[in-house]
Write a protein that holds these residues in place. Sequence first.
Motif, short mmCIF file in Angstrom:
data_model
loop_
_atom_site.label_atom_id
_atom_site.label_comp_id
_atom_site.label_asym_id
_atom_site.label_seq_id
_atom_site.Cartn_x
_atom_site.Cartn_y
_atom_site.Cartn_z
N THR A 194 -11.85 -41.08 -10.05
CA THR A 194 -12.09 -42.28 -11.29
C THR A 194 -12.94 -41.48 -12.32
OG1 THR A 194 -13.69 -43.00 -10.00
CG2 THR A 194 -11.02 -43.86 -9.69
N ALA A 195 -12.70 -42.67 -13.29
CA ALA A 195 -13.71 -42.22 -14.37
C ALA A 195 -15.49 -42.18 -14.32
CB ALA A 195 -13.64 -43.12 -15.87
N ASP A 196 -16.01 -42.77 -12.95
CA ASP A 196 -17.42 -42.70 -12.91
C ASP A 196 -17.54 -41.40 -12.20
OD1 ASP A 196 -15.94 -42.93 -10.85
OD2 ASP A 196 -17.38 -45.02 -10.27
N GLY A 197 -16.91 -40.29 -11.74
CA GLY A 197 -16.81 -39.11 -11.19
C GLY A 197 -16.35 -39.38 -9.71
N THR A 198 -16.09 -40.71 -9.67
CA THR A 198 -15.83 -40.99 -7.71
C THR A 198 -14.53 -39.95 -7.26
OG1 THR A 198 -17.08 -42.45 -7.56
CG2 THR A 198 -15.39 -41.90 -5.54
N SER A 199 -14.93 -38.90 -6.27
CA SER A 199 -13.30 -38.70 -5.60
C SER A 199 -13.23 -39.13 -4.44
CB SER A 199 -13.70 -37.18 -5.98
OG SER A 199 -14.06 -36.44 -7.11
N HIS A 200 -11.81 -39.31 -4.18
CA HIS A 200 -11.00 -39.62 -2.92
C HIS A 200 -9.77 -38.87 -2.08
CE1 HIS A 200 -13.14 -43.80 -3.65
NE2 HIS A 200 -12.21 -43.29 -5.57
N GLU A 201 -9.84 -38.65 -1.62
CA GLU A 201 -8.46 -37.44 -1.19
C GLU A 201 -6.98 -38.42 -1.11
OE1 GLU A 201 -7.54 -35.30 3.42
OE2 GLU A 201 -9.17 -36.81 3.14
N ILE A 202 -6.10 -37.64 -1.48
CA ILE A 202 -4.91 -38.27 -0.91
C ILE A 202 -4.48 -38.01 -0.14
CG2 ILE A 202 -2.89 -38.02 -2.41
CD1 ILE A 202 -3.84 -37.96 -5.06
N ARG A 203 -4.78 -38.81 0.60
CA ARG A 203 -4.01 -38.50 2.38
C ARG A 203 -2.72 -38.27 2.94
NH1 ARG A 203 -8.48 -42.23 6.14
NH2 ARG A 203 -10.01 -41.12 5.34
N ASP A 204 -1.66 -38.61 1.56
CA ASP A 204 -0.45 -38.63 1.53
C ASP A 204 0.11 -39.10 0.45
OD1 ASP A 204 1.89 -37.37 2.94
OD2 ASP A 204 1.71 -39.60 4.58
N ALA A 205 1.00 -38.96 0.12
CA ALA A 205 1.81 -38.81 -0.68
C ALA A 205 3.63 -39.27 -0.87
CB ALA A 205 1.73 -38.30 -2.27
N VAL A 206 4.01 -40.31 -1.44
CA VAL A 206 5.27 -40.83 -0.21
C VAL A 206 6.05 -41.37 -1.90
CG1 VAL A 206 4.31 -41.13 1.85
CG2 VAL A 206 4.64 -42.93 0.40
N VAL A 207 7.33 -41.17 -1.78
CA VAL A 207 8.58 -41.42 -2.98
C VAL A 207 8.48 -43.18 -2.07
CG1 VAL A 207 10.60 -42.04 -3.51
CG2 VAL A 207 10.12 -39.71 -3.39
N ALA A 208 8.24 -44.12 -3.30
CA ALA A 208 8.32 -45.57 -3.00
C ALA A 208 8.60 -46.04 -4.29
CB ALA A 208 7.12 -46.41 -3.02
N ALA A 209 9.39 -47.57 -3.56
CA ALA A 209 10.29 -47.82 -5.04
C ALA A 209 10.42 -49.76 -4.81
CB ALA A 209 11.98 -47.87 -4.36
N THR A 210 9.84 -49.91 -6.37
CA THR A 210 9.79 -51.84 -6.35
C THR A 210 10.75 -52.86 -6.98
OG1 THR A 210 8.64 -52.70 -6.62
CG2 THR A 210 8.06 -51.19 -8.04
N ASP A 211 11.45 -53.47 -6.79
CA ASP A 211 12.09 -54.05 -7.26
C ASP A 211 11.53 -55.53 -8.25
OD1 ASP A 211 10.55 -56.02 -5.83
OD2 ASP A 211 12.98 -56.78 -4.90
N GLY A 212 10.13 -54.83 -8.65
CA GLY A 212 9.10 -56.36 -9.18
C GLY A 212 8.50 -57.30 -8.84
N THR A 213 9.23 -57.41 -7.67
CA THR A 213 8.46 -58.28 -6.37
C THR A 213 8.07 -57.20 -5.36
OG1 THR A 213 9.90 -60.31 -7.33
CG2 THR A 213 8.94 -60.60 -5.50
N ASP A 214 8.27 -56.40 -4.62
CA ASP A 214 7.64 -56.25 -4.09
C ASP A 214 7.47 -54.61 -3.72
OD1 ASP A 214 7.24 -58.57 -2.07
OD2 ASP A 214 9.71 -58.92 -1.76
N LEU A 215 7.10 -54.06 -3.19
CA LEU A 215 6.94 -52.56 -2.79
C LEU A 215 7.36 -51.69 -1.65
CD1 LEU A 215 5.81 -49.81 -4.46
CD2 LEU A 215 3.67 -50.19 -3.53
N PHE A 216 8.11 -51.21 -0.99
CA PHE A 216 8.51 -50.31 -0.07
C PHE A 216 7.75 -48.78 -0.08
CE2 PHE A 216 11.28 -54.04 -1.16
CZ PHE A 216 11.62 -54.62 -0.02
N LEU A 217 7.98 -48.58 0.85
CA LEU A 217 7.35 -47.28 0.86
C LEU A 217 8.16 -46.28 1.75
CD1 LEU A 217 3.36 -48.02 1.39
CD2 LEU A 217 4.59 -47.38 -0.23
N GLY A 218 8.67 -44.64 1.34
CA GLY A 218 9.49 -44.12 2.32
C GLY A 218 10.28 -44.23 2.83
N ALA A 219 10.65 -44.50 3.87
CA ALA A 219 11.34 -44.82 5.05
C ALA A 219 11.56 -46.31 4.92
CB ALA A 219 11.89 -44.70 6.18
N ASP A 220 11.12 -47.06 4.82
CA ASP A 220 11.49 -49.12 3.51
C ASP A 220 12.53 -48.63 2.13
OD1 ASP A 220 10.16 -48.96 6.99
OD2 ASP A 220 8.47 -49.52 5.73
N VAL A 221 12.02 -48.06 1.15
CA VAL A 221 12.22 -48.42 0.97
C VAL A 221 14.87 -48.79 0.98
CG1 VAL A 221 13.55 -47.37 -1.60
CG2 VAL A 221 10.76 -46.47 -0.51
#
Length: 293
Positions: free
Chosen positions: A61-88
């Motif tokens: 982040t801009a203040d220099g705080t770093s966070h490990e990205i433990r995973d990254a998955v394809v996700a999708a949204t219809d504008g109301t809900d967010l679905f991750l990975g196999a739940d898309v």
Amino acid sequence: MSLPTVDTTVTYPAGAVESSGTVLHVSDADGARVVLLDTTAVHPVDAGWPDQGADRAVLTTADGTSHEIRDAVVAATDGTDLFLGADVPVKKGTEGWAFTVAHLLPAGAAVREGDSVRIDVDAAYRSALSAGHTACHLASLALNRQLAGAWKKDVLTDAAGNPNFDALAIETSTITEHGSTDVYRLGKSLRRKGFVPDTLLADLPAAEAGINAILADWTATGAEVRIECDGVGLTDMRRWSVDLPGGTVSIPCGGTHAASLKETGGIQVTLTAEEGDGAVTVTMDTICVQPAG
């Protein structure tokens, strides 16, 4: 909380291992902080064909705080809900949906919507997976060429014009660092399509030697590998293309790749066969012999 209305802009197809972006959405799911960005260099795993895993990366982040990205998955949204990975619930590119890279950070990570952040990808790990993915494509094409005479019927062909054993028999494909493992099922359905299993199984070492000879011929060219993109969005079509001695091949692919065949340091495969469940499975383990770096 706001959700994106357009696909994430992705820079990893061009080889980027760092990027700057704006946080569009933050939420929590399954003990992780889910962060969506407008732009990212992180390659996510796609539940639809999870052959290449996610990058290892850090979000700062801009203040220099770093966070490990433990995973990254394809996700999708219809504008109301967010679905991750196999739940898309829909196919990529479905109208009215935005497809995004969900970065999964530790629970409680101090990231807020509107933050400007930097992404830094583990370049060595990316390079190793990229070499493995390129080797996987080359090995599958060489396998198809080696088995071109094992068919009694006309079937789907690959990018080089050979019967596509890889596509018709594949069960699983896993990209590893500097290599891959592909498992093929030689069952009744494949025989009905016209494949003659004994062409492969009667002399597995000969088939292995033939594939390795093809790969040696191809990798000796050191040919450039190109990723041709229709756009910069996550779901825009991307193709892996390379000029081989027999002509140019182009394969749709959303993964990352080496910049040239020279970077693989040569490619070799090992074939093993196993009986089970009314069919024979053949495993092809592929390695880069002396990868660059």
